[in-house]
Structures are given as structure tokens and as C-alpha cells.
Design a protein around this motif. Sequence first.
Motif, PDB file in Angstrom:
ATOM      1  N   VAL A 159       0.676   4.224  -3.493  1.00 44.30           N
ATOM      2  CA  VAL A 159       0.716   5.994  -2.531  1.00 44.30           C
ATOM      3  C   VAL A 159       1.555   6.393  -3.238  1.00 44.30           C
ATOM      4  CG1 VAL A 159       0.359   7.504  -1.125  1.00 44.30           C
ATOM      5  CG2 VAL A 159      -0.803   5.045  -0.776  1.00 44.30           C
ATOM      6  N   GLN A 218      -0.770   8.964   6.449  1.00 40.99           N
ATOM      7  CA  GLN A 218      -1.341   7.749   6.810  1.00 40.99           C
ATOM      8  C   GLN A 218      -0.738   6.360   6.440  1.00 40.99           C
ATOM      9  OE1 GLN A 218      -6.158   7.989   5.808  1.00 40.99           O
ATOM     10  NE2 GLN A 218      -6.165   6.194   6.796  1.00 40.99           N
ATOM     11  N   VAL A 219      -0.291   5.648   5.346  1.00 43.79           N
ATOM     12  CA  VAL A 219      -0.395   4.916   5.187  1.00 43.79           C
ATOM     13  C   VAL A 219       1.213   4.664   5.586  1.00 43.79           C
ATOM     14  CG1 VAL A 219       0.567   5.547   2.655  1.00 43.79           C
ATOM     15  CG2 VAL A 219       0.453   3.329   3.570  1.00 43.79           C
ATOM     16  N   GLU A 258      -0.763  14.310   3.554  1.00 45.34           N
ATOM     17  CA  GLU A 258      -1.742  13.084   4.617  1.00 45.34           C
ATOM     18  C   GLU A 258      -1.950  11.959   4.437  1.00 45.34           C
ATOM     19  OE1 GLU A 258      -5.899  15.914   5.123  1.00 45.34           O
ATOM     20  OE2 GLU A 258      -4.462  17.058   5.665  1.00 45.34           O
ATOM     21  N   LYS A 259      -2.573  11.559   3.076  1.00 43.81           N
ATOM     22  CA  LYS A 259      -2.547  10.050   2.597  1.00 43.81           C
ATOM     23  C   LYS A 259      -1.019   9.180   2.517  1.00 43.81           C
ATOM     24  CE  LYS A 259      -3.322   9.486  -1.915  1.00 43.81           C
ATOM     25  NZ  LYS A 259      -4.021   9.597  -3.184  1.00 43.81           N
ATOM     26  N   PHE A 260       0.148   9.928   2.069  1.00 43.66           N
ATOM     27  CA  PHE A 260       1.364   9.453   2.647  1.00 43.66           C
ATOM     28  C   PHE A 260       1.167   9.311   3.806  1.00 43.66           C
ATOM     29  CE2 PHE A 260       5.620   9.343   3.492  1.00 43.66           C
ATOM     30  CZ  PHE A 260       6.167   8.243   2.276  1.00 43.66           C
ATOM     31  N   ARG A 318      -3.639  19.814  -4.138  1.00 46.62           N
ATOM     32  CA  ARG A 318      -3.860  18.818  -3.316  1.00 46.62           C
ATOM     33  C   ARG A 318      -2.748  18.236  -2.933  1.00 46.62           C
ATOM     34  NH1 ARG A 318      -9.012  17.985  -1.878  1.00 46.62           N
ATOM     35  NH2 ARG A 318      -8.710  15.629  -2.347  1.00 46.62           N
ATOM     36  N   ARG A 355       0.584  -1.273  -0.023  1.00 43.32           N
ATOM     37  CA  ARG A 355      -0.281  -0.141   0.030  1.00 43.32           C
ATOM     38  C   ARG A 355       0.718   1.529   0.134  1.00 43.32           C
ATOM     39  NH1 ARG A 355      -3.367  -3.191   3.705  1.00 43.32           N
ATOM     40  NH2 ARG A 355      -2.577  -2.141   5.188  1.00 43.32           N
ATOM     41  N   TYR A 394      -3.232  17.105   0.766  1.00 45.24           N
ATOM     42  CA  TYR A 394      -4.053  15.700   0.578  1.00 45.24           C
ATOM     43  C   TYR A 394      -3.443  14.853   0.624  1.00 45.24           C
ATOM     44  CZ  TYR A 394      -7.378  12.255  -0.483  1.00 45.24           C
ATOM     45  OH  TYR A 394      -7.973  10.782  -1.015  1.00 45.24           O
ATOM     46  N   GLU A 395      -1.830  14.827  -0.407  1.00 48.26           N
ATOM     47  CA  GLU A 395      -1.718  13.987  -0.462  1.00 48.26           C
ATOM     48  C   GLU A 395      -0.883  13.858   0.201  1.00 48.26           C
ATOM     49  OE1 GLU A 395      -1.011  11.714  -3.565  1.00 48.26           O
ATOM     50  OE2 GLU A 395      -3.225  12.387  -3.912  1.00 48.26           O
TER      51      GLU A 395
END
Length: 578
Positions: free
Chosen positions: A197, A223-224, A219-221, A213, A193, A216-217
Motif C-alpha cells: 500500500v 485499514q492495513v 483510508e486504505k492505509f 483521492r 500488505r 481514499y488512500e
Amino acid sequence: MKELKRLLSYLGPYRRDLFIGSLLVLVETAFELVIPVLMADLIDVGVENRDLHFIMVKGVQMGVCALLALVTGLMYAKYAARAAYGWGARVREAQYEKVQDYAFSNLDKFETGSLVTRMTTDVTVLQNAVNGGLRPLVRSPVMLVMGMGLAFWMNARLALIFLVCAPVLGFILFLVVRTVAPMFAKLQKVMDRLNNVVQEGLTAIRAVKAFVRGEYEEEKFEQVNRELMDTSRRTFRLAVLNLPAFQCTMYTAIVLLLWFGGNMILTGSLKVGELTGFLSYVLQVMNSFMLIANVFLLLTRSLASAHRIAQVLDEEVTLASPVGALTQVPDGSVDFEGVSFKYHADAREYALSGVDLHIKAGMTVGILGGTGSAKTTLVQLIPRLYDATEGVVKVGGHDVKEYDLTVLRDAVGIVLQKNVLFSGTVRDNLKWGNPEADDETIWAACRAARADEFLERMPGGLDADLGQGGVNVSGGQKQRLCIARALLKKPKILIFDDSTSAVDTATEGQIRSALKDLTGVTKLIIAQRVTSVMYTDLILILEDGKVHAAGTHQELLETDPIYQEIYASQMKGGEEDG
């Protein structure tokens, strides 16, 4: 374990290095096991009798054994590294070759990030298992058996303490391995995962910046990345429990040995040198237990990675050349006979349904339809990128399944909807169409695709560097280069999947005029603009995966309401504009 054994078959020429490395470990272990015996003699004979010559001789013998153990250890490191990294390279190469054989349906089963992890991180885990685990795997059992044997030979009563410690150590190892094994498999999935990402974020970095964005990217990174950190922490927090547990058991055994051994020395049934040598064997045996535990942990993680790699290697390729395959495509005629197709066997609806088409060699066919009408799906069945679920697709009068795949795909030139260029020069990319093409042939294809207009202005011309993924050229320039690459194949069938959408209408008209000169070549043109297909020999209208209508521009303009609506909206501006 079966999967790991299978992967070991890829050792090939590195089997010799693995064998020599194992042999060197045995020799090193033998030298180390001799040292405690020499130490016991040095103390019990040399020190007790104050024989300086004897002490010197035994000291030199111990030094020679230690030196030889060091030399064999260094030699082992060399051969183990060659075996580990050579094996890893061959496994990685085998995976990459297998992926090249995959059909599109096979690739649909794996995410790109997962394949990257399996070829990098998972292979590295296997390499580390060999490089770091071979020595203890060979050394520890030998050290354990010989150490316990010599310990019983020196003093059987004291050696009984081993029989109490061994089950305790074995039980601890069992609990740790049983708990950690499934966590390693989960760890590798989280790594997948993370790679997905990263890959998506870097591939679409321009879109991320355009839409602002970035946060947002991030935050997504984050998180994983945090998930990977937490999973790794939980996994290795349990994995390292074996070390303190083993040490606790080992030092308890040493205390017991010193207690009982000391009493035996006081009673005269044991000598100081014997106890010293015995303690050396105790340390070696206990260390062997700890090394074996570490090997089991390495092996546990390796099994998880081996399973993931085996999934790639064992994936059954859905498309393959038949035995006695046809090696020549007679012409560019294309026939669809009752063809239906769905991407997954358990899908409820067909992407294509009941298609019957007969296209003669040399015809130019236009394909129109709304988004999701299966235009791309239809043309992908021709070069057999997918197999029809039902019915027969024929090229040159023969079922596409009868052809050798390489021969069939060489006869079909396709410009995909998503234009793909590779790192390197313009010449390198265009030679994908024909590796033997000279500059004159390349320039002729570029002129037909109207790519010469911007190539002549670029520094270096054909030697201009396109950058990764062709970032140094615009979308329209990419399309024209991809068209030139397809023309260099000189195929019997040319497929343009909406491949002029990014060029202006004037340039598109020039490309269309150049394509008319290609006689004997069947051309299928998927387009959104009526002007791209209105001069073709046949126009197909697809709707919901079915052929809604087929005919010339004039016939469809007179009889088909969908075509009339498309024509009116594009050529006359629609009813709102009068």
C-alpha cells in the motif's frame, strides 16, 4: 529449522566472530557461577568467624569475577553485533543478486512490497535473533546445567524442588510457542500488505493528487495499518505470557526453598551461607529458563522469516544460459516458428497462438493491434524475457535458448512500453546503454532520438539531475532519453514498444528519419498510429494473440478491413467526419 541452517551458511567470514562471541559467553558464565560459591564461603566462614581479612579476600575475588564478567560481556556484544549485521548484509545481498537473475515469470510470483519486506524486515528479524539470542542461547543451557549441578552439590534435598518446577516451565513454553508460531508468519504477510500500500501510494502520488483521492488512500492505509497493529497486538500479547508464568513459577520455587531451607537451618542441617548461595543458583537457573523461553520465541519468529527468505533464494530461475551457449549473434534476423505462449502453465487460453514470422536482418517491421492483442508479449520473446510455451523463436538463425542470455540481450535494444529512468544524472542513465560511451557518442545518440533539443536547455546538460524515476522531465522527454539509451547499445535488433506515443508527430517523424540511417539493424516498431509504421518494410496486424494480416502499407490498405478501418479513423477522421 532446515531453512535457518541453510541461511547460516551465508555467515562466511563472520563465522569467526560468532565463534569468539559464543566463547566469550561461556567465559562470562563461568565467572558468574563462581560468585555464589565465594558468597557462601564469605558468609559461612568470614562472617561466622568474624574474620575481616577473609571477608576482604573473598570480596575482592567476587569483585574481580564480576569485573571480568563485565569485560567479557562487553567484548561479546562487539563480536555478536559484527556477526549479526555482517550475516544480515550477506543474506540481503544474496536475495538481491537472486532477484537480478529472475526472469519476468519469476518476478510475477512475488509482489514488490513482499520482496522489499523479505530484504528488510525479515532480515532484521534474523539479525535480532543472533544479536539478542546468541548470548542466552549459549549461556542459558550452560547456566542451567552447571547451576543445577552446583545446587545438587550444595544440597541435594533442596535441589529436588527443581525437578518439580522444570516440567511446569517446559509445559508453559510448549503452549506459548505452539500458539504463537503461526501468528508470526501471518504478521509478516500483513507487513507485506502494508508495504504494498505504501509503495503504490507513493509511486502514484501524482495520480492520487490529480484525481483528489488522498482521503481514499488514507483510508486504505489506515485499514492495513490497523490490521498490522491488531495482528501485532494479538501475537505479542500471547508471546509475553511466558514472562509472568515463568515468574510465578520462579517465585513459588523461592518461597518453597525459603520454607524448607529455613526449617533445615533451624534443625542445623543447613547453614545460612549455603542457603544464600543456593538461592543465587536458583535465581540463575530460573532466569536461564526464562531466557531459553525468549530464545524459543525469537527462534520461532526467525523460522517464519527464514522460510520467506528461503522462498526467494530457492525460487528456480526459469530462464538460464545453457551449457556451451553461443557467445555471438550473427545478425538481426528474427523467426517465429509455430510460437504459442501463455503466462501461466494453468492458464486456459494462450496469450499468443500459432505465430509464424520470418523477418530478415535489417528490415523495419511495424506492429499494430488493439489493446490486449499481445503486441508486447510478441517482442518480449525475442530477447528471451519469457520463453515460448510452444514453438521456436530464432535470432540470427539460432534458437534463442542456445544463446548466452547476456550476449542475446546485448544484441537486442528494447525501449519498453513503460519508460524507466533511474535516480542520477542524464549521463548516468544513458550509460546504461554503453558504460564506455564518451560525451560525443552520447550526444550523437541524443541527436538521433531528438533529446538534444531539451538537453541543451537544461541546466547542466548531460549532468542534469533527473530525480527519482526521472520526475524532472516530461513523458515525451523520458521516451526520447530511453530511445537514446537503446541506440547507445548499437544492437542488431531494436524494439520500440509504443515508445513515441508521448511525442508530437513532427518529432516522431524526425526520429523515424534518424532511424533509417541505422543500416543492418532490424527494427520492430509497436505503435498505435498508422503514421508510425506506414513506411516500414512490413506491417503486422495482431488480433487476439494471432497474426491477422501481414504486408506493406499499400497491400494492407487494399486487402485488409482492419487496417482499412484504422487508416480511415486516423487519416480521414472516419465516416462521421466524412
